[in-house]
Scaffold this active site. Structure first.
Site, PDB file in Angstrom:
ATOM      1  CE  LYS A  54      -0.682  -0.017   5.032  1.00  0.00           C
ATOM      2  NZ  LYS A  54       0.114   1.187   5.301  1.00  0.00           N
ATOM      3  CB  THR A  55       3.966   2.298   1.751  1.00  0.00           C
ATOM      4  OG1 THR A  55       3.446   1.977   3.039  1.00  0.00           O
ATOM      5  CG2 THR A  55       4.800   3.561   1.850  1.00  0.00           C
ATOM      6  CG  ASP A 103      -1.031   4.451   4.927  1.00  0.00           C
ATOM      7  OD1 ASP A 103      -1.809   3.556   4.552  1.00  0.00           O
ATOM      8  OD2 ASP A 103       0.156   4.241   5.236  1.00  0.00           O
ATOM      9  CD  GLU A 104      -2.005   1.470   8.427  1.00  0.00           C
ATOM     10  OE1 GLU A 104      -3.077   0.853   8.491  1.00  0.00           O
ATOM     11  OE2 GLU A 104      -0.897   0.912   8.342  1.00  0.00           O
ATOM     12  CD  GLN A 116      -3.672  -5.392   8.120  1.00  0.00           C
ATOM     13  OE1 GLN A 116      -2.676  -5.357   8.830  1.00  0.00           O
ATOM     14  NE2 GLN A 116      -3.614  -5.176   6.815  1.00  0.00           N
ATOM     15  NE  ARG A 167       0.777  -8.641  10.701  1.00  0.00           N
ATOM     16  CZ  ARG A 167       0.581  -7.744   9.734  1.00  0.00           C
ATOM     17  NH1 ARG A 167       1.482  -6.802   9.523  1.00  0.00           N
ATOM     18  NH2 ARG A 167      -0.495  -7.786   8.978  1.00  0.00           N
TER      19      ARG A 167
END
Length: 710
Positions: free
Chosen positions: A34-35, A220-221, A251, A604
């Site tokens: 995503k970044t 973002d987020e 998330q 993770r």
């Protein structure tokens, strides 16, 4: 955008980067890059669309993430990147308020108060109101005020909503707190958001100026935004509505911090014409790990449908370790770490997750005794935690009245008016008569210069220490002495009153874990004593200081794991009532957040994922029998290594549990008396029983209970 910059992007990533004007929702699954999408979209806007960098606002949640974003953008567009705003919500608001300070009603040089500043003010206000900080702590009040500000509620709003005098009191303290901040020309972190939103709502000239300035807003987020952040984004994005939000509803795990999952779930309600692009290709984990994670999270109803996939086919099956208790589980953790290390993996590539901080103690002890270097992320090691040290101080001074450091810590925890000046007077008086400070606590009149309140507090402390010492002298086991210390000292009450309930209960769990450890010591020691227990703890802590080489295993709660990744991940304590947590099982929204938390844990892992549950576990000082978490049951057989997993209900040869009870059966329990079966869960493993006092959920094959005839 040049083909060089598009190189390496998959089709959905390209689509998001090249999106034209208008609202865009990017559903970025775990490990989906995503970044990269955000930074490349900004580069596209500047290099290909001719958008001036100062017209772009990019917001994320941490300074580290913002710094990384600026570096990546700089690498793509060069020096022009210095003109755009890429920062956290709070930094962006602080910058705006410095510019618009007059419209906000503040001096340009307003101060920003940190946690210590806020607590100092609130402590003074509580004193002015005649409120005992042990009954209502500054941190607890500030937590209520912070929650109100996140919802854009002012003191008057809180007063209007107050259901009783206690809530009216909080609203009154909120008003006085804000008055003090304004008098000091200061804001706290929550004010930065609330004052900015209030200013933009109130002042049309200022609002339109910033709307013209920021023609493109990227967040973002987005699943972690609260109500105030939602409104800041919504106001700034009008009227052009060039807003890109990137996030993953699967998330969203921070509701306890004020995050509102509805912001991302209902984005299309605010922007019906928004384009939605799902980034589902994962670049982190193996296919089997993703199959497990997808299977778990798809049981949530409140989510955007998506399914992670990877080009990396296969991978190790997800292993499930069935342990007899938490000590067996800790030994399993050590074996898995040893196995990974023997394969040539660095300890830095191994992580152990747990749902609550208290679970770490048994694992830490096992690693320490084996000489395995580790670090606890997001908090101190178990024996370094403040509440653990506080309780240990009481035990140390009981065992050794001459221990001045222990006496001073016990005297100040919880706060009872015996501050540094009073302790200095006690120490001086003790030296003058050649006796321990503990002795003078039983004769407070021998200490000159104390106030009447301080003398009473000192005498009360002395009486408590003497009672604890008598318990120890008459053979009471260490865990009983500790339980009395927790109750009679006020530690329990202070922990529950200090800050959010989740944090207070977590710290209390740590004390109960220490009590449980003392109980285990008493059960195996030939001549258990408080001194012997303290010696055992001291030796464990000393070994803990050993030099480490070759990296460290990382231990953390699952909440702290978000955004991280490791080759090998061990998720411990997957049991009903622990993960998912007991406080969430009866709350549909809470249960869905617990499932999202599990999804975060699973995703993770890059190469190997091990899940564990125990048949019994010591929790809060009691040994509880447990059943596997529903999250394990939700993982399909094909993702699991059957040779490692004795599935109790599966088709692979394991015994199928058949409940001896049916709904409507009358039963009698050894402790709870007569009851009626009202439900059967988990394929017969759990039974729900209504007794006279309450409804309880019990393990069918372990509960001391029988069916009544007839």
């Amino acid at each position: 955008m040049s083909e060089e910059l598009l190189k390496g992007l998959n089709a959905p990533q390209r689509e998001a980067v090249l999106h034209a004007d208008g609202p865009l929702l990017v559903l970025a699954g775990a490990g989906s890059g995503k970044t990269r999408v955000i930074t490349h979209r900004i580069a596209h806007l500047v290099r290909d669309r001719g958008v001036a960098p100062p017209a772009i606002l990019a917001i994320t949640f941490t300074n580290k993430a913002a710094g990384e974003m600026r570096e990546r953008i700089g690498a793509l567009i060069g020096p022009a990147a210095s003109g755009l705003w890429a920062s956290t919500f709070h930094s962006a608001c602080a910058r705006m308020l410095r510019i618009e300070h007059q419209a906000a009603g503040y001096d340009r040089a307003f101060s920003i108060y940190d946690d210590a500043d806020q607590q100092r003010i609130m402590r003074e206000l509580l004193k002015d109101e005649g409120i005992d900080p042990k009954r209502l702590s500054p941190r607890a009040v500030l937590g209520r005020i912070s929650a109100a500000k996140n919802e854009l509620l002012h003191p008057g709003d809180l007063a209007d909503q107050a259901a009783d005098e206690a809530e009216q009191g909080i609203a009154r303290l909120y008003q006085r707190y804000q008055d003090r901040l304004m008098a000091n020309q200061a804001m706290d972190f929550d004010d930065l958001l609330m004052v900015t939103v209030d200013m933009l709502r109130r002042d049309a000239v200022v609002r339109e100026r910033w709307q013209r300035r920021f023609r493109y807003v990227l967040v973002d987020e987005y699943q972690d935004t609260n109500h105030a952040q939602y409104w800041l984004v919504r106001i700034l994005a009008e009227p052009e509505r060039n807003v890109t939000v990137v996030g993953d509803d699967d998330q969203g795990i921070y509701s306890w911090r004020g995050a509102d999952i509805r912001n991302i779930l209902e984005f299309r309600a605010d922007y019906p014409d928004a384009a939605t692009i799902a980034l589902e290709q994962n670049y982190r984990s193996t296919a089997t790990i993703l199959d497990a994670a997808n299977a778990v999270v798809r049981n949530n109803r409140g989510r955007h449908p998506k399914r992670l996939f990877t080009d990396r086919q296969g991978g190790e099956p997800v292993a499930v370790s069935v342990c007899s208790d938490e000590h067996d589980e800790a030994r399993m953790v050590l074996r898995e770490i040893s196995r990974a290390s023997a394969e040539g993996r660095s300890l830095d590539d191994i992580a152990v997750f747990y749902r609550t901080h208290a679970q770490s103690r048994v694992i830490e002890d096992q690693l320490v005794r084996a000489g395995v270097a580790y670090q606890v992320l997001g908090g101190p090691r178990f024996y370094e935690r403040a509440e653990v040290k506080d309780l240990m101080a009481y035990l140390r001074v009981v065992a050794n009245p001459a221990d001045r450091e222990a006496f001073a810590r016990a005297a100040g925890s919880p706060k009872r008016g015996l501050g540094p000046a009073a302790l200095a007077r006690i120490a001086q008086a003790a030296e003058s008569v050649g006796r321990p400070m503990d002795d003078l606590a039983r004769e407070p009149d021998l200490v000159p210069g104390l106030t009447a309140t301080q003398r009473d507090a000192l005498g009360s402390l002395g009486s408590l220490l003497e009672r604890l010492r008598q318990m120890d002298a008459t053979g009471a086991p260490p865990d009983r002495v500790m339980e009395r210390a927790i109750e009679d000292s006020g530690l329990r009450e202070a922990l529950l009153a200090d800050g959010p309930a989740e944090a207070g209960l977590g710290r209390l769990d740590n004390l109960q874990e220490l009590v449980g450890m003392a109980g285990e010591y008493a059960g195996r020691a030939e001549e258990p004593s408080l001194t012997g227990f303290l010696e055992e703890v001291a030796l464990v802590s000393a070994v803990d200081e050993a030099e480490d080489t070759g990296g460290r295993v990382t231990l953390m709660t699952v909440h702290n794991a978000k955004g991280l990744e490791y080759d090998v991940v061990l998720v411990t304590g997957l049991e009903e009532g622990l993960f998912p947590h007991a406080r969430s099982i009866d709350d549909p929204d809470g249960l869905e957040e617990e499932r999202r938390l599990c999804y975060v844990a699973l995703t993770r892992a890059r190469e190997r994922l091990v899940l564990s549950h125990a048949d019994s576990r010591a929790l809060r000082g009691n040994r509880m029998y447990a059943i596997p978490s529903r999250f394990i049951e939700e993982i399909p057989d094909e993702a699991l290594g059957r040779e490692l997993v004795p599935r109790r209900d599966g088709p692979s040869g394991a015994t199928i549990t058949v409940s001896p009870y049916d709904v409507g059966d009358a039963v009698v329990h050894e402790s709870f008396g007569e009851g009626v079966i009202t439900g059967v869960q988990q394929k017969g493993r759990l039974i729900q029983v209504r007794f006279d006092d309450k409804e309880r959920i019990l393990m069918a094959d372990m509960a001391p209970m029988r069916r009544l005839a007839g």
